[in-house]
Scaffold this motif. Structure first.
Motif, PDB file in Angstrom:
ATOM      1  N   ILE A 107       0.838  -1.204   0.000  1.00  0.00           N
ATOM      2  CA  ILE A 107       0.000   0.000   0.000  1.00  0.00           C
ATOM      3  C   ILE A 107       0.871   1.251   0.000  1.00  0.00           C
ATOM      4  O   ILE A 107       0.609   2.219  -0.720  1.00  0.00           O
ATOM      5  CB  ILE A 107      -0.948  -0.012   1.218  1.00  0.00           C
ATOM      6  N   SER A 108       1.940   1.223   0.821  1.00  0.00           N
ATOM      7  CA  SER A 108       2.831   2.373   0.905  1.00  0.00           C
ATOM      8  C   SER A 108       3.619   2.564  -0.386  1.00  0.00           C
ATOM      9  O   SER A 108       3.721   3.685  -0.906  1.00  0.00           O
ATOM     10  CB  SER A 108       3.796   2.190   2.078  1.00  0.00           C
ATOM     11  N   GLN A 109       4.179   1.481  -0.920  1.00  0.00           N
ATOM     12  CA  GLN A 109       5.003   1.584  -2.118  1.00  0.00           C
ATOM     13  C   GLN A 109       4.178   1.984  -3.345  1.00  0.00           C
ATOM     14  O   GLN A 109       4.620   2.788  -4.169  1.00  0.00           O
ATOM     15  CB  GLN A 109       5.716   0.256  -2.367  1.00  0.00           C
ATOM     16  N   LYS A 168      -6.352   6.135  -0.030  1.00  0.00           N
ATOM     17  CA  LYS A 168      -7.147   5.633   1.089  1.00  0.00           C
ATOM     18  C   LYS A 168      -8.616   5.527   0.693  1.00  0.00           C
ATOM     19  O   LYS A 168      -9.171   6.428   0.047  1.00  0.00           O
ATOM     20  CB  LYS A 168      -6.997   6.560   2.289  1.00  0.00           C
ATOM     21  N   TYR A 169      -9.222   4.397   1.056  1.00  0.00           N
ATOM     22  CA  TYR A 169     -10.628   4.077   0.776  1.00  0.00           C
ATOM     23  C   TYR A 169     -10.897   3.803  -0.702  1.00  0.00           C
ATOM     24  O   TYR A 169     -12.060   3.752  -1.119  1.00  0.00           O
ATOM     25  CB  TYR A 169     -11.564   5.193   1.273  1.00  0.00           C
ATOM     26  N   SER A 170      -9.842   3.607  -1.489  1.00  0.00           N
ATOM     27  CA  SER A 170     -10.063   3.135  -2.854  1.00  0.00           C
ATOM     28  C   SER A 170     -10.466   1.660  -2.792  1.00  0.00           C
ATOM     29  O   SER A 170     -10.336   0.999  -1.757  1.00  0.00           O
ATOM     30  CB  SER A 170      -8.791   3.294  -3.686  1.00  0.00           C
ATOM     31  N   TRP A 208     -10.261  -3.681  -0.062  1.00  0.00           N
ATOM     32  CA  TRP A 208     -10.256  -5.150  -0.018  1.00  0.00           C
ATOM     33  C   TRP A 208      -8.974  -5.697   0.593  1.00  0.00           C
ATOM     34  O   TRP A 208      -8.979  -6.752   1.236  1.00  0.00           O
ATOM     35  CB  TRP A 208     -10.555  -5.739  -1.387  1.00  0.00           C
ATOM     36  N   LEU A 209      -7.863  -4.967   0.456  1.00  0.00           N
ATOM     37  CA  LEU A 209      -6.638  -5.386   1.132  1.00  0.00           C
ATOM     38  C   LEU A 209      -6.781  -5.262   2.645  1.00  0.00           C
ATOM     39  O   LEU A 209      -6.306  -6.123   3.401  1.00  0.00           O
ATOM     40  CB  LEU A 209      -5.458  -4.545   0.634  1.00  0.00           C
ATOM     41  N   LYS A 210      -7.433  -4.207   3.103  1.00  0.00           N
ATOM     42  CA  LYS A 210      -7.670  -4.045   4.537  1.00  0.00           C
ATOM     43  C   LYS A 210      -8.622  -5.120   5.067  1.00  0.00           C
ATOM     44  O   LYS A 210      -8.436  -5.647   6.175  1.00  0.00           O
ATOM     45  CB  LYS A 210      -8.254  -2.656   4.818  1.00  0.00           C
ATOM     46  N   VAL A 211      -9.649  -5.458   4.288  1.00  0.00           N
ATOM     47  CA  VAL A 211     -10.577  -6.528   4.695  1.00  0.00           C
ATOM     48  C   VAL A 211      -9.836  -7.855   4.817  1.00  0.00           C
ATOM     49  O   VAL A 211     -10.042  -8.618   5.775  1.00  0.00           O
ATOM     50  CB  VAL A 211     -11.739  -6.645   3.676  1.00  0.00           C
ATOM     51  N   LEU A 212      -8.958  -8.133   3.856  1.00  0.00           N
ATOM     52  CA  LEU A 212      -8.152  -9.354   3.909  1.00  0.00           C
ATOM     53  C   LEU A 212      -7.280  -9.371   5.159  1.00  0.00           C
ATOM     54  O   LEU A 212      -7.162 -10.399   5.841  1.00  0.00           O
ATOM     55  CB  LEU A 212      -7.285  -9.455   2.656  1.00  0.00           C
ATOM     56  N   THR A 213      -6.674  -8.239   5.492  1.00  0.00           N
ATOM     57  CA  THR A 213      -5.820  -8.153   6.672  1.00  0.00           C
ATOM     58  C   THR A 213      -6.595  -8.460   7.937  1.00  0.00           C
ATOM     59  O   THR A 213      -6.152  -9.268   8.777  1.00  0.00           O
ATOM     60  CB  THR A 213      -5.202  -6.738   6.774  1.00  0.00           C
TER      61      THR A 213
END
Length: 460
Positions: A407-409, A414-416, A421-426
């Protein structure tokens, strides 16, 4: 005969080397460090060695707890998650650009470059805590396999009763071997050991598969299985439920190696788990080679357990070498003028040649191996201990940090959609890891209530 140099090999490995007039450039990379010799084959071997452990032989037991539906589905899901996050991590080896950026030589360096200092420290705690736990777990598992050889021969000779043994002498044997292998200066010198270990893992997994198929083919074979796992109360109580060359780009090679490694391990995991469950049903043992799901042919059982021991001898080093390197780098930075810490002695051994010996490395690594062996003697609980290590390390190291670094690289907004979906997976993986950790802690607590250290026990 010995000679000395002021900097030890482990220190030089992390310090750029200044070359004069181009001499010796062929032995160093473009950043002045020792030339890396990794290939797709050696990287894949390291991954397979690290991932296909003897835990593959406990997958029949794991699927027995989950059943035909959830067991294979969860195994496949987490294999895909591991592959996906591994590809994200491969792009972070260089930063800020995944092909031309500055190399990050350790996991902590990657996290520091992408996420900053505090998360770098948290990563260090998770990473090295996991590595220590794995080396303890491998000491336990290797000793169980060695002891199983002795019991197998006893069972063949005397029948299936009256054969008791202690794992502790075998832990001492395993630790003695590791003390010698731990003197290998660094991870780059371990490729041959990882290849041997990977071959051993395929061998004993194949034997386990063959024996499961043979058991399925037995006349009158019938075991109880279910779609949802072991039932209550008949079965259980309700509460028991590498470093690479520069060309081609490292990230591309590592992605291929991750794909090969994950696909290979998933294939063997699925076969061992499903065929083992089909063979043993809800009564599947925690490890069907050391738990004696099979007694005959005893020589084949012995050979399979010997392969497990050889594999874990190599796998121990794959996980221990990063710990060794971290402590030795820190010590070199902390006491750069200490001859005990930084001086490398070139010692000539008959039939071996000249070999680097560092007194600090020798003492510290020997102490580490001894400590892990002593802890293993106090906590010889295979399934629950391995489960706890996996649950504690999976989320931070396999999911959270790779996703956060990506996400950083990639500078995701944010909120795209991708960010969400990456946050949900986490968060989904965190919940699963917490549940798995709770179950392993409960199992360890139950085992501790009934276990007496150093008592010779018979296993059936």
């Amino acid at each position: 005969m010995a000679s000395e140099q002021n900097k030890s090999s482990f220190y030089m490995e992390h310090e750029p080397v200044t070359m004069e007039n181009g001499h010796g450039l062929k032995n160093f990379d473009d950043d002045g460090r020792e030339k890396r010799t990794g290939t797709l084959m050696t990287a894949s071997a390291h991954i397979i060695t690290a991932v296909i452990g003897s835990g593959v032989l406990s997958l029949a037991w794991a699927i027995a707890q989950l059943g035909w539906v959830a067991g294979p589905a969860i195994l496949m899901a987490f294999s895909m998650i591991t592959w996906f996050t591994s590809t994200l991590l491969a792009d972070c080896y260089r930063s800020p650009d995944p092909v031309t950026g500055k190399r990050n030589y350790t996991y902590m360096d990657v996290v520091k470059a992408n996420l900053g200092g505090m998360k770098n420290k948290l990563c260090g705690v998770a990473q090295y805590g996991n590595l220590v736990g794995v080396t303890i777990g491998y000491t336990i598992t290797a000793s169980i396999s060695m002891a199983a050889i002795k019991r197998s021969n006893c069972y063949h000779k005397n029948g299936h009763q009256g054969c008791s043994t202690s794992n502790n002498p075998f832990m001492i044997i395993f630790a003695s071997i590791q003390i010698i292998l731990s003197q290998i200066p660094n991870f780059h010198k371990l490729s041959w050991l990882s290849i041997v270990a990977a071959v051993m893992s395929f061998t004993y997994s194949g034997i386990g598969l063959g024996l499961s198929i043979a058991k399925l083919a037995e006349n009158g074979h019938h075991v109880r299985t279910s779609l949802t796992g072991t039932t209550v109360p008949e079965d259980v109580t309700g509460s028991d439920k590498d470093t690479l060359k520069s060309s081609p780009p490292e990230n591309k090679v590592m992605k291929k190696a991750s794909t090969i490694g994950v696909m290979t391990t998933t294939f063997f995991y699925m076969l061992c788990g499903t065929l083992g469950y089909a063979a043993f049903g809800n009564k599947a043992p925690g490890n069907f080679l050391t738990g004696f799901g099979f007694y005959e042919p005893f020589w084949l059982i012995d050979f399979a357990n010997a392969c497990i021991a050889v594999h874990l001898i190599g796998a121990y080093q794959v996980f221990a070498q990063p710990i060794f390197g971290f402590v030795e780098r820190w010590s070199s930075d902390r006491w750069p003028e200490s001859g005990f810490v930084t001086t490398e002695h070139r010692v000539s051994f008959p039939f071996v040649g000249t070999y680097p010996v560092n007194f600090f490395r020798m003492v510290w690594r020997t102490i580490y191996v001894i400590v892990t062996a002593v802890i293993a003697m106090l906590l010889p609980f295979f399934n629950d201990f391995v489960g706890l290590i996996g649950a504690a390390s999976f989320w931070p190291l396999t999911v959270y940090f790779p996703i956060e670094m990506y996400i950083s690289q990639a500078k995701l907004r944010k909120y795209s959609a991708t960010w969400i979906w990456l946050k949900v997976l986490t968060w989904a993986c965190l919940i699963v890891s917490l549940v798995a950790a709770a179950g392993s802690i409960q199992g360890l607590a139950q085992a501790l209530r009934t276990y007496k250290p150093f008592q010779i026990q018979e296993e059936h």
